[in-house]
Design an enzyme around this catalytic site. Structure first.
Site, PDB file in Angstrom:
ATOM      1  N   GLU A  15      92.593  65.108  99.636  1.00 12.99           N
ATOM      2  CA  GLU A  15      92.088  64.217  98.590  1.00 12.99           C
ATOM      3  C   GLU A  15      92.559  64.638  97.207  1.00 12.99           C
ATOM      4  O   GLU A  15      92.015  64.212  96.185  1.00 12.99           O
ATOM      5  CB  GLU A  15      90.548  64.179  98.623  1.00 12.99           C
ATOM      6  CG  GLU A  15      89.858  65.451  98.176  1.00 12.99           C
ATOM      7  CD  GLU A  15      89.694  66.481  99.288  1.00 12.99           C
ATOM      8  OE1 GLU A  15      88.822  67.353  99.139  1.00 12.99           O
ATOM      9  OE2 GLU A  15      90.428  66.412 100.301  1.00 12.99           O
TER      10      GLU A  15
ATOM     11  N   ASP B 204      90.029  56.837 104.083  1.00 18.58           N
ATOM     12  CA  ASP B 204      91.401  56.439 103.777  1.00 18.58           C
ATOM     13  C   ASP B 204      91.436  55.325 102.737  1.00 18.58           C
ATOM     14  O   ASP B 204      92.312  55.302 101.857  1.00 18.58           O
ATOM     15  CB  ASP B 204      92.100  55.957 105.050  1.00 18.58           C
ATOM     16  CG  ASP B 204      92.437  57.095 106.000  1.00 18.58           C
ATOM     17  OD1 ASP B 204      92.318  58.275 105.595  1.00 18.58           O
ATOM     18  OD2 ASP B 204      92.816  56.798 107.149  1.00 18.58           O
TER      19      ASP B 204
END
Length: 309
Positions: free
Chosen positions: A219, A193
């Protein structure tokens, strides 16, 4: 409704009318009202000051209110600000419909009673605040603070139409962190993250006011670069790639670096919005399959020829 901090900007060459509106609003002691007498000055101040509501005359000495409306609705920083158009004569129904379809929240025809005008301003502000709160929750990615892909439902068509209307290029850049699953598996999802947020910060730092940055999924990030042709978008993506590759991350007592790949596509009028995004996504696919840590820019027909059948 608390209006103590509401800022109103009036773009109106009829100074007597503008001042009368200002004084009427100020009697309520709830507004900060500023006035511009030309479209150029008004647009510049709107961009710099970002008022809560803008009142625009349809007739101005250097342009008309529709051009001002178009400029403000086309910019990412001002496109959500409620704008009231004001005409000093009765326009045609087509003109009223045109203004409302361009994004005006109200079309006021003079003469109008001051109390009614102020009420219309209040309603515009109240609706704007409600819609803004709901929209921000609906279109914001909670991790990165960027837009999520639902923003594309109502911004994609607007941006592509603006590109065609003004003859200005627009390009899409699809960005994906290389080997992101391995990053998560090796260092954990919390660190993953952090990597995502860092890339988001790099994209925000590199982006211009009109650029739209979307966390497209996982992503993967999508950028819409208004005014950028494929060469400009490629240069942008290269700068982002280098910035990200140069970023040092600290985890488990060690320093690590990561890379990304990107695909670039310039929009053409023959494309549907889906084809536009797909072309950038397929260019990203080629970048991944060409060794990663690179940017590939390609036209739709080039992509179709390069992909395996």
């Amino acid at each position: 409704m608390n209006l103590a901090t509401v800022r109103i900007h009036i773009i109106e060459s009829d100074e007597d009318f503008a001042d009368n509106v200002k004084q009427s609003l100020l009697k309520q002691d709830q507004y900060d009202v500023t006035i511009s007498t030309t479209g150029k000055e008004g647009v510049e101040r709107a961009f710099n000051e970002l008022p809560d509501v803008i009142i625009v005359a349809t007739s101005l000495p250097d342009t008309d209110g529709y051009n001002v409306l178009d400029l403000l609705k086309s910019a990412q920083t001002t496109h959500e600000i409620p704008i009231l158009l004001v005409s000093n004569s009765a326009p045609s129904t087509e003109k009223i419909v045109h203004g409302l379809e361009m994004g005006a929240v109200d079309f006021v025809i003079r003469p109008i009673h001051t109390a009614e005008f102020c009420a219309r301003v209040k309603v515009a502000i109240r609706n704007y605040r409600i819609q803004k709160s709901l929209r921000e929750k609906a279109v914001t990615d909670t991790l990165t603070g960027l837009y999520n892909r639902s923003i594309l439902e109502y911004r994609m068509q607007t941006e592509l139409k603006r590109s065609q209307r003004h003859g200005i290029p627009i390009s899409g850049v699809m960005v994906d962190i290389d080997h992101f699953k391995k990053i998560n598996d090796t260092f954990g999802h919390l660190f993953g993250d952090q990597v995502l947020k860092t890339l988001g910060e790099i994209l925000l730092r590199r982006a211009r006011t009109d650029d739209i940055i979307v966390r497209y999924g996982g992503e993967e990030f999508l950028l819409l670069l208004f005014g950028a042709d494929s060469q400009g978008a490629y240069a942008f993506a290269e700068r982002v790639r280098i910035d990200f590759q140069s970023k040092i991350f600290y985890v488990n007592g060690q320093t690590v670096h990561f890379t990304l790949s990107a695909g670039v596509a310039q929009y053409s009028a023959s494309m549907t919005p889906t084809q536009f995004i797909d072309t950038a996504d397929k260019a990203l696919y080629l970048a991944k399959n060409s060794g990663r840590n690179r940017v590939i820019s390609a036209k739709q027909e080039d992509i179709e020829e390069s992909l395996p059948q």
